[in-house]
Structures are given as structure tokens and as C-alpha cells.
Design a protein around this motif. Structure first.
Motif, PDB file in Angstrom:
ATOM      1  N   ARG A   1       1.405  -8.101   8.721  1.00 44.51           N
ATOM      2  CA  ARG A   1      -0.051  -8.173   8.821  1.00 44.51           C
ATOM      3  C   ARG A   1      -0.575  -6.763   9.098  1.00 44.51           C
ATOM      4  N   LYS A   2      -1.482  -6.295   8.263  1.00 45.03           N
ATOM      5  CA  LYS A   2      -2.029  -4.948   8.406  1.00 45.03           C
ATOM      6  C   LYS A   2      -3.522  -5.031   8.662  1.00 45.03           C
ATOM      7  N   ASP A   3      -3.921  -4.555   9.845  1.00 45.54           N
ATOM      8  CA  ASP A   3      -5.332  -4.415  10.179  1.00 45.54           C
ATOM      9  C   ASP A   3      -5.633  -2.930  10.342  1.00 45.54           C
ATOM     10  N   ASN A   4      -6.916  -2.629  10.433  1.00 42.13           N
ATOM     11  CA  ASN A   4      -7.360  -1.275  10.779  1.00 42.13           C
ATOM     12  C   ASN A   4      -6.854  -0.224   9.798  1.00 42.13           C
ATOM     13  N   LEU A   5      -6.838  -0.580   8.505  1.00 45.51           N
ATOM     14  CA  LEU A   5      -6.414   0.367   7.465  1.00 45.51           C
ATOM     15  C   LEU A   5      -7.675   1.003   6.877  1.00 45.51           C
ATOM     16  N   TYR A   6      -7.824   2.276   7.095  1.00 43.85           N
ATOM     17  CA  TYR A   6      -9.029   2.972   6.640  1.00 43.85           C
ATOM     18  C   TYR A   6      -8.765   3.699   5.329  1.00 43.85           C
ATOM     19  N   LEU A   7      -9.634   3.430   4.344  1.00 43.57           N
ATOM     20  CA  LEU A   7      -9.612   4.155   3.086  1.00 43.57           C
ATOM     21  C   LEU A   7     -10.864   5.030   3.037  1.00 43.57           C
ATOM     22  N   PRO A   8     -10.727   6.341   2.962  1.00 44.71           N
ATOM     23  CA  PRO A   8     -11.885   7.232   3.070  1.00 44.71           C
ATOM     24  C   PRO A   8     -12.668   7.360   1.766  1.00 44.71           C
ATOM     25  N   GLY A   9     -13.881   7.894   1.890  1.00 42.04           N
ATOM     26  CA  GLY A   9     -14.676   8.237   0.712  1.00 42.04           C
ATOM     27  C   GLY A   9     -15.415   7.052   0.132  1.00 42.04           C
ATOM     28  N   ILE A  30     -12.700  -0.079  -2.686  1.00 46.24           N
ATOM     29  CA  ILE A  30     -13.682   0.978  -2.513  1.00 46.24           C
ATOM     30  C   ILE A  30     -13.437   1.656  -1.167  1.00 46.24           C
ATOM     31  N   GLY A  31     -13.637   2.949  -1.104  1.00 49.77           N
ATOM     32  CA  GLY A  31     -13.377   3.699   0.113  1.00 49.77           C
ATOM     33  C   GLY A  31     -14.544   3.661   1.081  1.00 49.77           C
ATOM     34  N   GLY A  32     -14.345   4.336   2.215  1.00 47.80           N
ATOM     35  CA  GLY A  32     -15.376   4.413   3.227  1.00 47.80           C
ATOM     36  C   GLY A  32     -15.430   3.229   4.153  1.00 47.80           C
ATOM     37  N   ARG A  33     -14.329   2.480   4.272  1.00 48.58           N
ATOM     38  CA  ARG A  33     -14.317   1.310   5.147  1.00 48.58           C
ATOM     39  C   ARG A  33     -12.911   1.003   5.632  1.00 48.58           C
ATOM     40  N   VAL A  34     -12.881   0.211   6.690  1.00 45.06           N
ATOM     41  CA  VAL A  34     -11.623  -0.234   7.291  1.00 45.06           C
ATOM     42  C   VAL A  34     -11.307  -1.630   6.767  1.00 45.06           C
ATOM     43  N   TYR A  35     -10.098  -1.820   6.263  1.00 46.15           N
ATOM     44  CA  TYR A  35      -9.675  -3.121   5.744  1.00 46.15           C
ATOM     45  C   TYR A  35      -8.784  -3.827   6.767  1.00 46.15           C
ATOM     46  N   ASN A  36      -8.946  -5.145   6.838  1.00 47.12           N
ATOM     47  CA  ASN A  36      -8.226  -5.946   7.816  1.00 47.12           C
ATOM     48  C   ASN A  36      -7.629  -7.180   7.162  1.00 47.12           C
ATOM     49  N   LYS A  37      -6.700  -7.790   7.871  1.00 55.11           N
ATOM     50  CA  LYS A  37      -6.040  -9.021   7.441  1.00 55.11           C
ATOM     51  C   LYS A  37      -5.376  -8.861   6.078  1.00 55.11           C
TER      52      LYS A  37
END
Length: 1005
Positions: free
Chosen positions: A565-573, A588-595
């Protein structure tokens, strides 16, 4: 008065005089000090204060000043005002205030101050302190490998190597730091230091060294790579390694390792070629086999046998050290082994502890335990004699100023530990930002291990680092990539094969290090305008160059299907598209992905939109987005690579729906270069394009389209729209859906004299991904959001809400969090004692509601914040020098204490913990060692002392299990000046522990 200030600690007095001398400026202060200001290059300045006024310009031996001339100094001009002395050097003004005796550097090209001292330099008999102004949005980096940390704002770091490889330790001592304000400092000293970047005062950075001489180089640059490159100008460009350094490596002890019979059910057992299982042992009486180089004892335990085994499992080695940890070698046996290894494509090196009297002629490289520059230079010279024109290679387990010019840094830590993965990611980031760019950690550590899930996740992410290797025979568990079952081995092999495909890209990154670009780099290098990228929040992910983002699995959390389980994965831009390397899914970048869910084979690896890769032999893969370009470098592995290499520049330009790809003629050459080559392009796309036009040297050529993969495979030139494309066939067994690509083949041509231009009309890739959300008034703003105060911890917050849509988004401290469903969610991996301000909105497709009203909470303090510091510990048993007693109460959970002698139950072990003052306690916790779980106390007694001298028993004997759980003893309402713990029984032959923590009682309201 002047003599007194030279002895006692004091600040510089006011500036009373200044003059321009033959190659430096001389500054005089009212307290009697004389300072010299040197201008070495554009943006490189040196301030030198020697209380003894000897001014030995080479006193440290860290800087080669012969590379610099007097040109920039001679062009500089001084002027004085009523308040300051100003030196003009290019666009920089070096301003020395008269009354305050402070210095600043103003950049006229940017119309702002790059750096400014907050107060005068402080001098003492064996210490100097510089105080700098710290801006609110200023972040600091460098200082060597500060294990587990790469961004130092608000922290105190120590410039003193302690040998601790886990979190909180300092693996390399580098007195160089820099700020995103565009300046850096390199302190020209070998003495220990302490840098406080706002821990005491958030408006100041305090730079302290245990050296009475203040000798500091100030570096001004417009980018991180510019600052790091200027550090290299002073201390040496990083080592350019041979190509085999990127291959799989193995370091082991094939001289003294003993093997005993074992069984398959034993976790540390290894099956050998005779079909039997064996385990390592240190007891000669129970051994049945001994390692050797060439099979002098028994072939299957030999170094030759290891090379065969790697090839049998399809992991061909690139390099091998057969005597790790053992200095004595028989040269004839080494020569025979080297001959065998070379016939199998393996380069052989030897391990040396400190220095080598003579270098065996047969070896290609050295692994060493020293970072002494003089010794590294001597070893480099010896290797050059052995290797003729081929590049020398040295691997060291530590680093220092200038060692990057001669050696790569390869270290090991305790394996089988999830925490160490995240620690090492941040450590590698910090290393690169400190000028130590060729760095690697051994797969599954050196000691400990035995957890297959951790070992495989460790191999996966380290396949994307400069060095991929294991250190074997130092633990009872094997560290090879085929140590576990075939399922695990196959996954490791897929990542090994992927690394081999990416070697041209990795080698290009090595060329980039010569210009100050880290190999493993933080997100802010490519996305400098996002503040989050400068913080530890993204310290568990990294960019591999500018094209790949890697987010290692750093914990054992699993979903209901047993996937990570991967939370708090940030993709920039926020205008950048990211593509999952293995599935092709777009984000799309510029946000943190969870679950996010990742099965064991799947590491979170993302390709940046616009990325271009060369898989070797001009076989290019492109992920078009906007305009991007890259230059690929190649050479023949010789030492004269600076003037003998090639550069291939590829550009991709997607404008609206028109894609233009340009491959320029290859520049440069080298001995053995093939000038004629075919060219293949594999262009990721979402739909069939309208028209493909190809120009060769501006001349149109006819290109036939093929309808089947088989016909295209047999064609010399042409193109094919492939809806079942994969450039990583080893991963095909794990994924159902393939990806879509337009493939183009171009016949053999002289690539040094040929320009290729490919134009594709009606091209589409990822256009739907970059569509931003639309606010829909039909969706009501969320109400009834609840943040559970009972579930607030130091690292997590739990939120619940009324469910109206399947998906919701959160904004936390200005950052968008996505991938959240249901009606509740727990945010993990938060910072202790930090305020988190949140908003929430509903999501339905590409439509969103208005944001809720802000809400939030402050996370709790970390438990260790309440731990008592400066506890003095004594023991009646001698300590293992490598694991001293001070490690037991140093508040660093990566260090471990261990007794030197075996434990005797007839002689109980006593540990006495003395506090600075009488402390009112709540509890104490014994944290077992991490290396092998042996040596844990299993029967103990506690005694309390209120005066530090007289002790009284506290309760009965306590029995503990020999497991990994912390052992907590309640001490509510106990006041003590000292506590004594007596160990009556241990789980192993020694007594050991990671940490003993004592917690103060919390004040009652």
C-alpha cells in the motif's frame, strides 16, 4: 587588550583598515585580527582569518589552488564609503561593514543579496562560529551523508563521521553546504563541525568548527548544479568510472568463510550445486566446507563457483571483490582467479583496509576502508600503471572532501529493516547534494537480513542507483539476488535486465555529474518552484536524471490483496504528465497520490512526459510531451574521455497534434567507434496518427507502413503502429495490458554525417490526462467533516466525512491529495509537532465541488522528544569497540551496543544509567538490537537511586521474550538520579541492545 582577544573567545571588532595586495585584499580589525580576501574565479571567494597570522594557504591540503590564477582578482576593484568597504568582482559586490564587522554579497544581476552575516565572526582558542541570516523560505543542503536526511532547515547537523550507517548517523564528513538562495560555503578544515540551520533561532544559521583558523570559501551560483560544480573546482571533479561499475557487483569473503550442513527449513540455509543445504558458521568444529578463490577447498564454495552460480541464474556479474574484510591474499591464487573471472566478463578487485604496499598486477580495481586523499591518489596511480589507458576504479566505504575525485562510496547497513530503505533514499539524496554523486548501498544491507519482501524491494529501487551490489558473508543470511525462491529471483532478474537496458541513460547521467548534476537527485532540481520539493516530505522518492521518478516501497503496509500500500506519493509539476513505467497508466503532476496498490513485482517508477531513452545501439524510446531534448554520451572507457567521446542529441517537440523528432549528427569520436548504425524509434502514443514524414539531411524519403509485427521485424526500414508494444519483455509475465507505440525503423547510415527529422501529424499522447477539474455547483461543499482527536499521533491524522461521491480530494498545507475514497482516511508519514491545515472537496469524474471550510490539527510530539538526553552509561562488561556503550543512550536508533566478551550467567551484567539531575520518570524502554536479534536480555532486574550512589530494588525480576518488540518498564511516580539494570539471562552468547530510553513524566495541567 589585543593579546587578550587572541586567546579568549570574542567577536571580530570593527573594520579599521583595508588594502589591495598582490593577490588578495587585506582587512584589519580593531580586535587585532587580519583577514585576507581572495578572488579565485567568478563567484568563488575565500575569506581567511589566521589568529597566528601565518596564512599558510595550503594548510589543510583539501584544495588544489594551482588550478586558479590571478585574473579575477586583478579585474576586481575596491571602494570605500563612510560605512563599508566594497569589492566589486564582476556582478558581485562583496560588502564589509565597518561598524558591525559583517560581510555580505550582493548580486547586481539579480538586484538582491545572496548571503549576509548576522553578526561578526566569533573566534576562540579552538573554535570559530559564523552566524548567517536565514530567510523564511531558505533551505539548506549538503554536509555529507547525514543518514536519513537531505534537507536541513530547522535542524542541527554534525560534520563529524561517526560510522553509524542508519538514521541519525554521519557516514561522510563534508564541510560544504549550500542554500537555495544561491550561495554555498566550503569550510577549508579537517576539524569537526556543527551546523545549526534554525533549530535554535529560525532567523539564523550558525556554522561552527573546532578550528581556531577561519578559512572559508564562498560560492555563488544560479542553480544547485552550479554551486556543486564550483565545489568540484576546489576539490576535484568526481570520478569517471569504467562502464562495468554500472553492472552488478558482489563483495564477499572467499578466504575464511566456513559452511556447515543445514536444512531447507532454516531461513539462513543456501542450496548449493550438490543439492544439499548449507549455512555459514564461525565454528571450525561444525564446518564441512571452506570458501576459496579457485576451489582449492571445495569448488561450490569458491569464488569461481559464485561466478558460475550468478551466470546460472542469469545474473552475470560485472565486478567482484573476493576478499571483503580480509587483507591477506595469495597472489598466485588471485592471478589464477582473475584469469578465470576475465574469461567470464568479470572484473576483479581486492579489498584493502587502509593502504597497500604493492598492487597485484592482475586486479582491475580496489575496495578500501580509507578516504585518505593521499592514499586514494597513490592507489589511483598504481591502478593506472596496471590498466594502461583504462580507467581506474576505487570503492570506499566512507567519504571526505575530495574523495569524490578518486572513489565511489559504497556502504552497508543492517538488512531486513524497512526503516533503512527510507533512510538510504534520503542519504543518497544528501550525498549527491554534498558533491558525493557515485554512491550506493548494498542490497539488503551487510548484517542482518532474512526478510524476502524487504530484500526484493531493496533490490528493486537500488537498480535505479549508481551502484548495484551486495556484500555477502558478513551475515548469516545470503544477500544474492537469487537467495530466495524462483518467484523472487525472477522479479529481481526483471529489474536487473531493465537496468541493463537503461545503461546508456545511466552512463549519460555519469557524464552529467562532471558538470555538478547529481546522479540521484531531489525533485527540486527539475521542479524548483514547488516548495514541498525542498522538504523531507518528499525525501523518500527521487529523480534519476530528469526523466525518471522512483518512489521506493519503504514500509510493510499491505492492502487486502497482500499488495504493498503506497500513500503520500508526490508527483511534481501540475503541467507535467507522469507515466507508470510498467503499466503505462498516466497521472497528472502537482499532487499527492494515496491508496495506490503495488504487487511485489511492481515498484512505483514513473516516466516524465517528454522523456527520451536510448536502450543501446540507437534504439530510442520516446514519451512525447511539449518540447524536450537529451544528449546521450558514449566513449571507449579510456582515461582520456574528456576529449574522446561522442554526443548524440535527440529532440522531441509536440506542438498541438504535430510531433517533430530530430536526431542530430553524432558529435565527436573515440577509438573503436562504429560510425554506421541503424536507428530505431519507439514512440509511445494513444491513437493511430495521420501521416509519418521522414527527412534524412533535409531530404524526404519514402517509408513503408507494415501491418503486422512479423512483417515489420523482417523489414530494413518502415513503420508500424503496434498496439501490443513492450520494451521490457521481462515484465510481460506480470502485466496483462501492453502499451501502444508507433515504431519506426531507419536503415544503416553514417550517423556522424546524418540528421534525422521525423514529423508525425495528428499525434496524441496523454492529452486527456492534463485536463484539469471543473467546479460543479451541483456538488455541495462538504459538511460534517470530523478529525478524530483520539487518533492524532506524531505521524498521523484520521479524518471522516459524509459520503456523497466515491472520491474526494484534500488540500493539506497547500498541496493537493488525490486517490482517496470512502468516508474516512488516515494520513500517515506526517511530521511530529506540525500544524496541518486542511480543506476537502467531493470529486465526480472531472467535476469537483467547492472546498470545505479550513480545518486541521497539530500532530503530537515524537515520543523521543520526551526522552532524557545526556544519560551517562557504564557497564561491568567490556564493550565491543565497534559498538560502544555510548551507543546505548545516544538517541540514535541506528546505533547498537554490544559486549566484547561472552556473557556468563554466573557473572550478571550491570548497566548503570546516570542522569544529570534527579528526574521524575514515567517509563523506560529497552529496544532490542536490529542486526540479528541475538543478545537480547531475557531476565533483568531494576534498581533505583535518588543520589546516584545507593540503589534499591524496583519490583521483582522481569522476563522478556527474545523478539523485536520494545521492552517497556513502567516507572510512574519514580524519581531517580540513576537507574541500574542487571541482566541475569541473555538470548545469545553476548548482551546487546539498540537503545535504552528514559521518559520524563509529562506535566499535568
Amino acid at each position: 587588550m589585543t593579546q587578550d582577544t587572541q586567546i579568549n573567545r570574542h567577536q571580530l571588532g570593527r573594520l579599521i583598515g583595508a588594502s589591495k595586495c598582490d593577490h588578495f585584499y587585506e582587512l584589519h580589525y580593531a580586535t587585532g585580527e587580519i583577514a585576507r580576501l581572495y578572488i579565485l574565479a567568478d563567484g568563488i571567494f575565500r575569506l581567511f582569518i589566521d589568529p597566528d597570522k601565518k596564512f599558510d594557504e595550503n594548510h589543510s591540503g583539501l584544495v588544489n589552488l594551482s588550478k586558479f590564477n590571478n585574473h579575477f582578482f586583478e579585474k576586481s576593484s575596491p571602494r570605500a564609503t563612510s560605512e563599508s568597504f566594497i569589492i566589486q568582482s564582476g556582478s558581485f559586490q562583496l560588502i564589509f561593514e565597518q561598524k558591525t564587522a559583517t560581510m555580505s554579497i550582493f548580486d547586481e544581476s539579480l538586484h538582491r543579496t545572496r548571503f549576509s552575516q548576522l553578526s561578526p565572526i566569533e573566534l576562540g582558542s579552538n573554535q570559530t562560529i559564523e552566524s548567517l541570516k536565514q530567510n523564511k523560505n531558505e533551505f539548506y543542503f549538503g554536509g555529507g551523508i547525514q543518514n536519513g536526511s537531505f534537507s536541513h532547515k530547522g535542524k542541527r547537523i554534525y560534520i563529524k563521521r561517526d560510522g553509524i550507517t542508519g538514521a541519525g548517523g554521519v557516514l561522510s564528513q563534508i564541510p560544504f553546504f549550500w542554500s537555495n538562495a544561491g550561495f554555498g560555503e566550503f569550510r577549508n578544515t579537517n576539524q569537526a563541525g556543527e551546523y545549526d540551520f534554525g533549530k535554535i533561532n529560525e532567523n539564523a544559521a550558525l556554522i561552527k568548527h573546532e578550528d581556531r583558523i577561519f578559512d572559508n570559501f564562498y560560492l555563488i551560483g544560479n542553480s544547485p548544479s552550479d554551486l556543486i560544480y564550483k565545489y568540484y573546482l576546489l576539490t576535484g571533479l568526481p570520478l569517471m568510472p569504467p562502464k562495468y561499475a554500472l553492472d552488478l557487483g558482489h563483495m564477499g569473503n572467499f578466504l575464511t568463510t566456513l559452511w556447515k550442513p543445514s536444512e531447507a527449513k532454516e531461513r539462513n540455509a543456501t542450496m548449493f550445486e550438490d543439492g544439499n543445504y548449507y549455512a555459514r558458521t564461525k565454528d571450525p568444529n561444525e564446518s564441512s566446507g571452506k570458501a576459496s578463490l579457485n576451489g582449492e577447498e571445495e569448488y561450490q564454495f569458491s569464488a569461481r563457483g559464485a561466478i558460475d552460480r550468478y551466470q546460472k541464474f542469469h545474473f552475470p556479474l560485472g565486478w567482484l571483490v573476493p576478499n571483503y574484510g580480509i587483507s591477506d591474499l595469495e597472489e598466485e591464487a588471485l592471478t589464477n582467479f582473475n584469469d578465470y573471472a576475465n574469461t567470464h566478463g568479470v572484473e576483479v578487485g581486492i579489498w584493502v583496509k587502509n593502504n597497500l604496499s604493492s598492487l597485484p598486477k592482475s586486479i582491475s580495481f580496489i575496495a578500501t576502508a580509507t578516504d585518505n586523499i593521499a592514499q586514494l591518489q597513490k592507489d589511483t596511480d598504481s591502478l593506472k600503471v596496471n590498466l594502461n589507458r583504462k580507467r581506474p576504479f576505487i570503492i570506499s566505504n566512507s567519504g571526505s572532501v575530495g574523495s569524490q575525485a578518486y572513489s565511489a562510496l559504497a556502504f552497508g547497513t543492517a538488512g531486513g529493516n524497512w526503516d533503512n530503505i527510507g533512510t538510504q533514499v534520503a542519504s543518497l539524496l544528501g550525498a549527491g547534494l554534498s558533491g558525493e554523486t557515485l554512491v550506493g548501498g548494498s542490497v539488503d544491507g551487510t548484517t542482518g537480513g532474512g526478510n524476502a519482501q524487504i530484500a526484493i524491494r531493496d533490490f528493486e529501487w537500488k537498480a535505479f542507483t549508481p551502484l548495484l551490489f551486495n556484500i555477502n558473508d558478513q551475515s548469516k543470511f545470503s544477500k544474492t539476488p537469487f537467495a530466495y525462491n524462483s518467484k523472487m529471483s525472477n522479479i529481481n532478474h526483471a529489474y536487473f535486465a531493465l537496468r541493463q537496458q537503461l545503461k546508456p541513460y545511466l552512463y549519460t547521467l555519469i557524464y552529467g555529474t562532471q558538470k555538478g548534476h547529481p546522479f540521484v537527485q531531489p525533485l527540486f532540481m527539475d521542479f524548483p518552484h514547488e516548495q514541498v520539493n525542498y522538504t523531507e516530505q518528499v525525501g523518500h522518492e527521487f529523480m534519476l536524471g530528469s526523466s525518471i521518478l522512483v518512489a521506493p516501497i519503504t514500509n510493510g503496509r499491505e492492502d487486502s490483496n497482500g499488495n504493498s500500500r503506497k500513500d503520500n506519493l508526490y508527483l511534481p509539476g501540475h503541467r507535467t504528465m507522469w507515466i507508470d513505467l510498467f503499466t503505462g497508466e498516466k497521472y497528472i503532476g502537482g499532487r499527492v497520490y494515496n491508496k495506490l496498490s503495488y504487487p511485489t513485482w511492481h515498484l512505483p517508477v514513473f516516466v516524465r512526459g517528454g522523456a527520451i531513452f536510448d536502450l543501446g545501439n540507437r534504439n530510442f524510446v520516446l514519451y512525447p510531451q511539449a518540447k524536450s531534448s537529451i544528449s546521450f554520451y558514449d566513449d571507449n572507457g579510456y582515461t582520456d574521455f574528456t576529449h574522446n567521446h561522442t554526443e548524440t542529441r535527440v529532440t522531441s517537440d509536440l506542438n498541438s497534434s504535430k510531433l517533430t523528432i530530430t536526431i542530430d549528427p553524432v558529435k565527436g569520436d573515440y577509438s573503436g567507434m562504429e560510425t554506421n548504425s541503424t536507428t530505431n524509434l519507439n514512440i509511445m502514443c494513444d491513437a493511430y496518427p495521420d501521416r509519418v514524414t521522414v527527412k534524412i539531411n533535409d531530404q524526404l524519403i519514402n517509408l513503408q507502413e507494415y501491418g503486422t509485427s512479423d512483417a515489420f521485424a523482417h523489414a530494413k526500414e518502415g513503420f508500424f503502429y503496434n498496439t501490443n508494444y513492450s520494451w521490457m519483455p521481462e515484465f510481460d509475465q506480470y502485466r496483462e495490458a501492453k502499451q501502444t507505440a508507433l515504431q519506426i525503423k531507419l536503415g544503416s547510415r553514417d550517423v556522424t554525417d546524418t540528421k534525422f527529422e521525423i514529423i508525425i501529424q495528428n499525434f496524441n499522447y496523454g492529452s486527456q490526462t492534463l485536463v484539469h477539474s471543473i467546479t460543479d455547483s451541483v456538488l455541495r461543499s462538504p459538511k460534517g467533516i470530523s478529525l478524530d482527536p483520539a487518533k492524532i499521533t506524531a505521524h498521523s491524522l484520521s479524518v471522516s466525512w459524509t459520503k456523497m461521491t466515491d472520491q474526494v480530494q484534500f488540500e493539506i498545507n497547500g498541496i493537493l491529495y488525490d486517490g482517496i475514497d470512502g468516508d474516512k482516511f488516515t494520513f500517515h508519514e506526517l511530521e511530529p509537532n506540525k500544524r496541518y491545515v486542511m480543506r476537502m472537496r467531493y470529486v465526480a469524474g472531472n467535476k469537483v465541488s467547492e472546498w470545505s471550510e479550513p480545518f486541521g490539527a497539530i500532530t503530537k510530539h515524537a515520543a523521543i522528544d520526551y526522552a532524557i538526553r545526556n544519560v551517562q552509561t557504564t557497564c561491568n562488561y567490556a564493550e565491543n569497540p565497534a559498538h560502544p556503550i555510548k551507543y546505548l543512550t545516544d538517541l540514535k536508533l541506528a546505533s547498537e551496543w554490544e559486549t566484547k566478551d561472552q556473557f556468563d550467567e554466573n557473572k550478571p551484567l550491570t548497566l548503570t544509567f546516570a542522569f544529570e539531575d534527579v528526574e521524575k520518570l514515567s517509563r523506560m524502554a529497552f529496544i532490542p538490537r536490529n542486526i540479528d536479534r541475538q543478545g537480547t536480555p531475557v531476565e533483568v532486574g531494576i534498581e533505583i537511586s535518588t543520589d546516584g550512589q545507593n540503589f534499591k530494588p524496583y519490583g521483582e525480576h522481569i522476563n522478556w521474550k527474545a523478539d523485536a518488540k520494545n521492552k517497556v518498564i513502567g516507572l510512574r511516580d519514580v524519581s531517580a538520579k540513576a537507574i541500574r539494570m542487571t541482566v541475569y539471562k541473555s538470548s545469545g552468547p553476548l548482551v546487546a541492545g539498540k537503545e535504552v530510553l528514559f521518559f520524563r513524566a509529562k506535566d499535568k495541567d
